[in-house]
Design a protein around this motif. Sequence first.
Motif, PDB file in Angstrom:
ATOM      1  N   GLN A  64      65.319  18.697  37.102  1.00 36.46           N
ATOM      2  CA  GLN A  64      63.658  19.041  37.521  1.00 36.46           C
ATOM      3  C   GLN A  64      63.069  20.244  37.577  1.00 36.46           C
ATOM      4  O   GLN A  64      62.063  20.264  37.300  1.00 36.46           O
ATOM      5  CB  GLN A  64      63.468  18.024  38.897  1.00 36.46           C
ATOM      6  N   ALA A  65      63.981  21.234  38.108  1.00 36.89           N
ATOM      7  CA  ALA A  65      63.488  22.293  38.376  1.00 36.89           C
ATOM      8  C   ALA A  65      63.117  23.043  37.035  1.00 36.89           C
ATOM      9  O   ALA A  65      62.249  24.018  36.683  1.00 36.89           O
ATOM     10  CB  ALA A  65      64.146  23.337  39.547  1.00 36.89           C
ATOM     11  N   VAL A  86      62.707  21.843  34.077  1.00 36.54           N
ATOM     12  CA  VAL A  86      61.653  21.022  33.422  1.00 36.54           C
ATOM     13  C   VAL A  86      60.381  21.801  33.912  1.00 36.54           C
ATOM     14  O   VAL A  86      59.588  22.063  33.120  1.00 36.54           O
ATOM     15  CB  VAL A  86      61.620  19.512  33.502  1.00 36.54           C
ATOM     16  N   ARG A  87      60.225  21.750  35.021  1.00 37.99           N
ATOM     17  CA  ARG A  87      58.868  22.456  35.753  1.00 37.99           C
ATOM     18  C   ARG A  87      58.729  23.789  35.320  1.00 37.99           C
ATOM     19  O   ARG A  87      57.749  24.338  34.944  1.00 37.99           O
ATOM     20  CB  ARG A  87      59.240  22.652  37.237  1.00 37.99           C
ATOM     21  N   GLU A  88      59.783  24.615  34.875  1.00 41.06           N
ATOM     22  CA  GLU A  88      59.560  25.997  34.187  1.00 41.06           C
ATOM     23  C   GLU A  88      59.389  26.111  32.791  1.00 41.06           C
ATOM     24  O   GLU A  88      59.297  26.971  32.310  1.00 41.06           O
ATOM     25  CB  GLU A  88      60.625  26.702  34.696  1.00 41.06           C
ATOM     26  N   ASP A 113      61.463  29.339  43.517  1.00 47.58           N
ATOM     27  CA  ASP A 113      60.210  28.501  44.161  1.00 47.58           C
ATOM     28  C   ASP A 113      60.311  27.246  43.244  1.00 47.58           C
ATOM     29  O   ASP A 113      59.845  26.267  43.731  1.00 47.58           O
ATOM     30  CB  ASP A 113      59.109  29.293  43.287  1.00 47.58           C
ATOM     31  N   SER A 114      60.846  27.131  42.066  1.00 43.96           N
ATOM     32  CA  SER A 114      60.829  25.883  41.281  1.00 43.96           C
ATOM     33  C   SER A 114      61.936  24.794  41.935  1.00 43.96           C
ATOM     34  O   SER A 114      61.577  23.818  42.230  1.00 43.96           O
ATOM     35  CB  SER A 114      61.196  26.018  40.047  1.00 43.96           C
ATOM     36  N   GLU A 135      60.182  23.744  45.263  1.00 45.40           N
ATOM     37  CA  GLU A 135      59.110  22.681  44.732  1.00 45.40           C
ATOM     38  C   GLU A 135      59.790  21.373  44.747  1.00 45.40           C
ATOM     39  O   GLU A 135      59.281  20.291  44.904  1.00 45.40           O
ATOM     40  CB  GLU A 135      58.415  23.073  43.456  1.00 45.40           C
ATOM     41  N   VAL A 136      60.806  21.338  43.858  1.00 44.38           N
ATOM     42  CA  VAL A 136      61.528  20.125  43.621  1.00 44.38           C
ATOM     43  C   VAL A 136      62.062  19.468  44.941  1.00 44.38           C
ATOM     44  O   VAL A 136      62.214  18.186  45.005  1.00 44.38           O
ATOM     45  CB  VAL A 136      62.686  20.304  42.733  1.00 44.38           C
ATOM     46  N   GLU A 188      59.385  17.757  46.876  1.00 47.79           N
ATOM     47  CA  GLU A 188      58.934  16.352  46.431  1.00 47.79           C
ATOM     48  C   GLU A 188      60.018  15.328  46.284  1.00 47.79           C
ATOM     49  O   GLU A 188      59.710  14.131  46.363  1.00 47.79           O
ATOM     50  CB  GLU A 188      58.547  16.701  44.811  1.00 47.79           C
TER      51      GLU A 188
END
Length: 191
Positions: A23-24, A26-28, A149-150, A153-154, A157
Amino acid sequence: MKEIRFHGRGGQGAVMASELLVQALVREGNYGQSIPAYGFERRGAPLQAFVKLDHKPIRERVQVYRPDGIIVLDESLLAQIPVYEGLKHDSFAVLNSRKQPNFESAPQELQLMATVDANRIALEIFKAPITNTILLGAFSAATGLVGLDSLKEVVTEFFPKKIVDQNLQAVERGFKEVSVKSRQQVFRKAE
């Protein structure tokens, strides 16, 4: 494509860690897959989880046999199963260990080793040996393949509110307290 193999025991959160990492990533802006392999499917039994990451879509969904690196959540597995098996040349290892990185018993393919005393940190934060988010922070610092940071954030959430702060602290401490060594030089020592 980069392929990573997680080694842990049932109940330690290796599968969850692989999903959080994807997920992290993909966020990037990357593509990623998390593939669990449970084996005996019981608490405490050794298990593996796999992560694939790339800058383009990943079509094949199969187990990883030749990883670019490994993440080991339980130090006892180093003596019990062949965690280094199949490593590609120039690979990395992120290990839950009280010891400083040491290449003496590591295969030649391994070029970067990172260790963090995740058990100690987990007992201080969670009062239980839950090491998965600590190892994700250590992975981020050691490899640079995903940003801190990613991951934060994950974590924010994904986890229920009552344990978000603990897991954010765990990720950050893993990032800050990891010791990283390459076969050529020491990059960073634990603080």
